[in-house]
Design a protein around this motif. Structure first.
Motif, PDB file in Angstrom:
ATOM      1  N   GLN A  12      -8.724 -15.895  -0.373  1.00 40.08           N
ATOM      2  CA  GLN A  12      -8.837 -15.141  -1.629  1.00 40.08           C
ATOM      3  C   GLN A  12      -8.421 -16.002  -2.818  1.00 40.08           C
ATOM      4  OE1 GLN A  12      -6.549 -11.491  -1.309  1.00 40.08           O
ATOM      5  NE2 GLN A  12      -8.327 -10.321  -0.606  1.00 40.08           N
ATOM      6  N   ASN A  64     -13.163 -10.645   4.645  1.00 38.41           N
ATOM      7  CA  ASN A  64     -11.880 -10.911   5.279  1.00 38.41           C
ATOM      8  C   ASN A  64     -12.224 -11.381   6.698  1.00 38.41           C
ATOM      9  OD1 ASN A  64      -9.189 -10.949   5.975  1.00 38.41           O
ATOM     10  ND2 ASN A  64      -8.770  -8.813   5.550  1.00 38.41           N
ATOM     11  N   ARG A  67     -11.174  -8.726  12.662  1.00 41.25           N
ATOM     12  CA  ARG A  67      -9.730  -8.540  12.788  1.00 41.25           C
ATOM     13  C   ARG A  67      -9.250  -8.720  14.229  1.00 41.25           C
ATOM     14  NH1 ARG A  67      -8.545  -5.824   7.847  1.00 41.25           N
ATOM     15  NH2 ARG A  67      -6.452  -5.185   8.457  1.00 41.25           N
ATOM     16  N   ARG A 112       1.178  -1.330  12.226  1.00 41.18           N
ATOM     17  CA  ARG A 112       0.777  -1.047  10.850  1.00 41.18           C
ATOM     18  C   ARG A 112      -0.745  -1.027  10.776  1.00 41.18           C
ATOM     19  NH1 ARG A 112      -2.716  -3.899   7.068  1.00 41.18           N
ATOM     20  NH2 ARG A 112      -2.431  -2.813   5.111  1.00 41.18           N
ATOM     21  N   PHE A 121      -0.814  -3.361   2.286  1.00 42.69           N
ATOM     22  CA  PHE A 121      -0.651  -4.738   2.742  1.00 42.69           C
ATOM     23  C   PHE A 121       0.546  -5.408   2.065  1.00 42.69           C
ATOM     24  CE2 PHE A 121      -1.583  -9.291   2.732  1.00 42.69           C
ATOM     25  CZ  PHE A 121      -1.842  -9.494   4.073  1.00 42.69           C
ATOM     26  N   ASN A 124      -5.353  -8.256  11.583  1.00 43.31           N
ATOM     27  CA  ASN A 124      -6.046  -8.931  10.486  1.00 43.31           C
ATOM     28  C   ASN A 124      -6.768 -10.154  11.054  1.00 43.31           C
ATOM     29  OD1 ASN A 124      -6.074  -8.412   7.482  1.00 43.31           O
ATOM     30  ND2 ASN A 124      -3.943  -7.842   7.889  1.00 43.31           N
ATOM     31  N   TRP A 135     -14.385  -7.417   1.828  1.00 43.66           N
ATOM     32  CA  TRP A 135     -13.663  -7.212   0.575  1.00 43.66           C
ATOM     33  C   TRP A 135     -14.696  -6.944  -0.510  1.00 43.66           C
ATOM     34  CZ3 TRP A 135     -10.791 -12.276   1.931  1.00 43.66           C
ATOM     35  CH2 TRP A 135      -9.548 -11.996   2.522  1.00 43.66           C
TER      36      TRP A 135
HETATM   37  C1  TK8 Z   1      -5.490  -8.375   1.531  1.00 47.22           C
HETATM   38  C2  TK8 Z   1      -5.886  -7.149   2.326  1.00 47.22           C
HETATM   39  C3  TK8 Z   1      -5.638  -7.327   3.790  1.00 47.22           C
HETATM   40  C4  TK8 Z   1      -6.244  -6.198   4.594  1.00 47.22           C
HETATM   41  C5  TK8 Z   1      -5.098  -5.345   5.067  1.00 47.22           C
HETATM   42  O1  TK8 Z   1      -5.776  -8.205   0.208  1.00 47.22           O
HETATM   43  O2  TK8 Z   1      -4.619  -4.536   4.287  1.00 47.22           O
HETATM   44  O3  TK8 Z   1      -4.696  -5.511   6.222  1.00 47.22           O
HETATM   45  O4  TK8 Z   1      -6.944  -6.673   5.694  1.00 47.22           O
HETATM   46  O5  TK8 Z   1      -6.026  -8.558   4.257  1.00 47.22           O
HETATM   47  O6  TK8 Z   1      -7.203  -6.775   2.045  1.00 47.22           O
END
Ligand code: TK8
Length: 337
Positions: A45, A150, A153, A174, A197, A214, A241
């Motif tokens: 980012q 992103n 995950r 979380r 976050f 993530n 994002w």
């Molecule tokens: C970072 C978030 C983050 C997201 C989260 O700006 O909240 O877990 O995956 O990486 O967008």
């Protein structure tokens, strides 16, 4: 063409022709743009924001200045969205997962195992489906420009390696502040805790939660390896994002200024995706070096996870309207060819 004519005029009178002089001839004023994001400055980012700022500078002949604010210094995703709607912050990038309070349909991107690879994600996000969702934000005071990624995950935790569904049982995990994510991880047996976050690192460090999920690049840039011994490669969901501008602010821009932002945003999207994809291998290596114990999950176990979360997907598909889900599935099918 107006811009071109003005540029040619400059050539005619002074013999100087640069992008800068063309930009000066266009209807572009001095603009200061605060651009907020959640990850640390040393992250995809951060790098993409710096790239975007450089593009805006170039295209505006130095008149439009983007300042990046990382590490949630302007607030969490949701706080920044409110600031954009109110017109007190100009731009941000944040997760689609945190947009569901504004346009609930963004929740489809939290459906596990929706995309098989980045190519499918790009096609759906940049195509009519992704664009339609972005356009829904305009009525709500947000001008959405492009998707960054992103990525896929993966799961980290401090309890144990997760090799099968049962290993998730009771882990305090979380999750993003999103109904789909919450229900998905409940259905997998975790004790799911929604949290912004911006509070996550400290929650992991102090033991408020045991784990989080993530993409590897984000796990690395957020230094989660310092407080999370186990990394499980689940690739359970692909997170986009969204780069957004305040509509209140946007409406005051000239067409040439809007053009600069739009062009720079598209360039930043291509840069960011390339950077993220190229960096993921290196991130894995770095996480290994940092001492994380990394394990994959067998296809059979991933199938069991799929089966567990299917009722959640069915439930939310109904809530968003079967039409929308059908449209999404048709787009994915098209992308698969
Ligand atoms: C970072 C978030 C983050 C997201 C989260 O700006 O909240 O877990 O995956 O990486 O967008």
């Amino acid at each position: 063409s107006l811009l071109l004519a003005a540029g040619l005029c400059v050539v005619g009178t002074t013999g100087l022709f640069t992008v800068g002089s063309a930009a000066q001839a266009a209807d572009i004023g001095n603009r200061n743009i605060r651009f907020g994001y959640g990850l640390n400055e040393d992250s995809v980012q951060g790098r993409a924001t710096a790239f975007f700022a450089e593009e805006v500078k170039k295209l505006s002949g130095g008149k439009m200045k983007v300042s990046g604010f990382g590490a949630s210094t302007l607030g969490s995703d949701m706080q920044m969205q409110t600031a954009l709607v109110g017109g007190v912050q100009e731009m941000m990038v944040g997760s689609t997962a945190t947009l569901v309070g504004t346009v609930k349909e963004f929740g489809v991107f939290d459906f596990p195992f929706l995309f098989n690879n980045e190519k499918e994600a790009d096609a759906v996000l940049d195509g009519p489906f992704g664009t339609k969702l972005l356009n829904k934000l305009e009525d709500k005071g947000l001008v959405a420009l492009v998707y960054w990624e992103n990525g896929f995950r993966n799961l980290t935790n401090k309890r144990r390696p997760v090799e099968k569904v049962e290993d998730l049982s009771g882990i305090k995990l979380r999750v993003m502040q999103n109904q789909v994510a919450l229900e998905v991880f409940k259905s997998l047996g975790t004790n799911a805790v929604p949290m912004p976050f911006s509070e996550l690192f400290s929650a992991l460090e102090t033991g408020v939660v045991d784990g989080q999920e993530n993409p590897v690049a984000t796990i690395q840039s957020s230094k989660f390896y310092e407080v999370q011994p186990y990394l499980t490669l689940t690739k359970h969901v692909y997170s986009p994002w969204v780069v957004m501008a305040s509509k209140k602010w946007w409406d005051k821009l000239t067409n040439d200024e809007k053009d600069v932002i739009r062009k720079a945003a598209i360039a930043s999207r291509d840069f960011e995706r390339k950077d993220n994809r190229a960096g993921s291998e290196a991130s894995m290596e770095a996480l290994k070096k940092a001492g994380m114990k990394i394990n994959a999950v067998s296809d059979a176990e991933l199938d069991r996870m799929r089966a567990k979360v299917q009722p959640v997907i069915d439930h939310f598909s109904k809530e968003y309207g079967e039409e929308l889900t059908k449209e999404l599935m048709a787009e994915i099918k098209k992308a698969r060819g």
